[in-house]
Motif scaffolding. Structure first.
Motif, PDB file in Angstrom:
ATOM      1  N   ALA A 290      50.396  33.840  27.120  1.00  0.00           N
ATOM      2  CA  ALA A 290      50.546  33.033  28.340  1.00  0.00           C
ATOM      3  C   ALA A 290      50.367  31.553  28.012  1.00  0.00           C
ATOM      4  O   ALA A 290      51.023  30.678  28.581  1.00  0.00           O
ATOM      5  CB  ALA A 290      49.523  33.472  29.388  1.00  0.00           C
TER       6      ALA A 290
ATOM      7  N   ASP B  83      48.212  31.520  38.513  1.00  0.00           N
ATOM      8  CA  ASP B  83      48.464  32.807  39.147  1.00  0.00           C
ATOM      9  C   ASP B  83      49.114  33.805  38.171  1.00  0.00           C
ATOM     10  O   ASP B  83      50.182  34.354  38.432  1.00  0.00           O
ATOM     11  CB  ASP B  83      49.370  32.591  40.376  1.00  0.00           C
ATOM     12  N   LEU B  84      48.466  34.006  37.044  1.00  0.00           N
ATOM     13  CA  LEU B  84      48.993  34.892  35.999  1.00  0.00           C
ATOM     14  C   LEU B  84      48.782  36.369  36.377  1.00  0.00           C
ATOM     15  O   LEU B  84      47.963  36.679  37.234  1.00  0.00           O
ATOM     16  CB  LEU B  84      48.279  34.609  34.675  1.00  0.00           C
ATOM     17  N   ALA B  85      49.505  37.249  35.700  1.00  0.00           N
ATOM     18  CA  ALA B  85      49.349  38.694  35.930  1.00  0.00           C
ATOM     19  C   ALA B  85      47.931  39.124  35.558  1.00  0.00           C
ATOM     20  O   ALA B  85      47.321  38.525  34.664  1.00  0.00           O
ATOM     21  CB  ALA B  85      50.366  39.445  35.081  1.00  0.00           C
ATOM     22  N   PRO B  86      47.398  40.171  36.215  1.00  0.00           N
ATOM     23  CA  PRO B  86      46.017  40.609  35.963  1.00  0.00           C
ATOM     24  C   PRO B  86      45.746  40.983  34.492  1.00  0.00           C
ATOM     25  O   PRO B  86      44.619  40.854  34.027  1.00  0.00           O
ATOM     26  CB  PRO B  86      45.853  41.847  36.855  1.00  0.00           C
ATOM     27  N   ALA B  87      46.769  41.417  33.768  1.00  0.00           N
ATOM     28  CA  ALA B  87      46.551  41.763  32.360  1.00  0.00           C
ATOM     29  C   ALA B  87      46.500  40.509  31.483  1.00  0.00           C
ATOM     30  O   ALA B  87      46.003  40.551  30.362  1.00  0.00           O
ATOM     31  CB  ALA B  87      47.651  42.688  31.866  1.00  0.00           C
ATOM     32  N   ASP B  88      47.034  39.400  31.995  1.00  0.00           N
ATOM     33  CA  ASP B  88      47.091  38.161  31.202  1.00  0.00           C
ATOM     34  C   ASP B  88      45.859  37.295  31.392  1.00  0.00           C
ATOM     35  O   ASP B  88      45.436  36.587  30.474  1.00  0.00           O
ATOM     36  CB  ASP B  88      48.322  37.332  31.590  1.00  0.00           C
TER      37      ASP B  88
END
Ligand code: FES
Length: 127
Positions: A10, A31-36
């Motif tokens: 990221a 607002d990154l993905a929860p896995a990132d």
């Protein structure tokens, strides 16, 4: 022990700097993905990698024995022990690189960037 994590990919995708003081603030705003980007808890008997796996994340690894650097993380805050390290140099360690497969938190809170195996200087170490 609470860990806030961020995926190196990221950072690379957005052209951010690993040593930027505002790195985690930028990640929170993006607002990154929860896995990132997110948080996880580490139990006392778990290594950082085990904790990530036990909470449902798939972080990179290979040997699980301190010999390949696939599981390397970068410490932004806090401290992680390193009982076995056959691959990272002292200089890497001083700059904050650790192996998550056998790294156990030594502080109550940690901020780490995982997936740093993609950094060119670590990429060349990997087996
Ligand atoms: Fe190989 Fe951690 S998985 S050093």
């Amino acid at each position: 022990i609470r860990v806030e994590f961020l995926d190196y990919e990221a950072i690379a995708d957005r052209g951010w700097d690993l040593e930027d003081d505002r790195l985690f603030a930028k990640a929170a705003d993006a607002d990154l993905a929860p896995a990132d980007h997110g948080r996880l808890l580490v139990e006392p008997d778990e290594s950082l990698l085990e904790a990530a796996e036990n909470r449902g994340f798939s972080w990179p690894f290979s040997c699980r024995g301190g010999a390949c650097a696939n599981c390397a993380v970068y410490l932004v805050e806090g401290e992680l022990s390193q009982p076995a390290n056959h691959i990272l140099s002292e200089e890497h360690a001083e700059r904050g690189f650790r192996l998550s497969c056998n790294g156990y938190p030594l502080s109550d809170e940690l901020k780490v960037v995982f997936n740093v195996k993609h950094l060119p200087e670590l990429d060349e170490l990997r087996l």
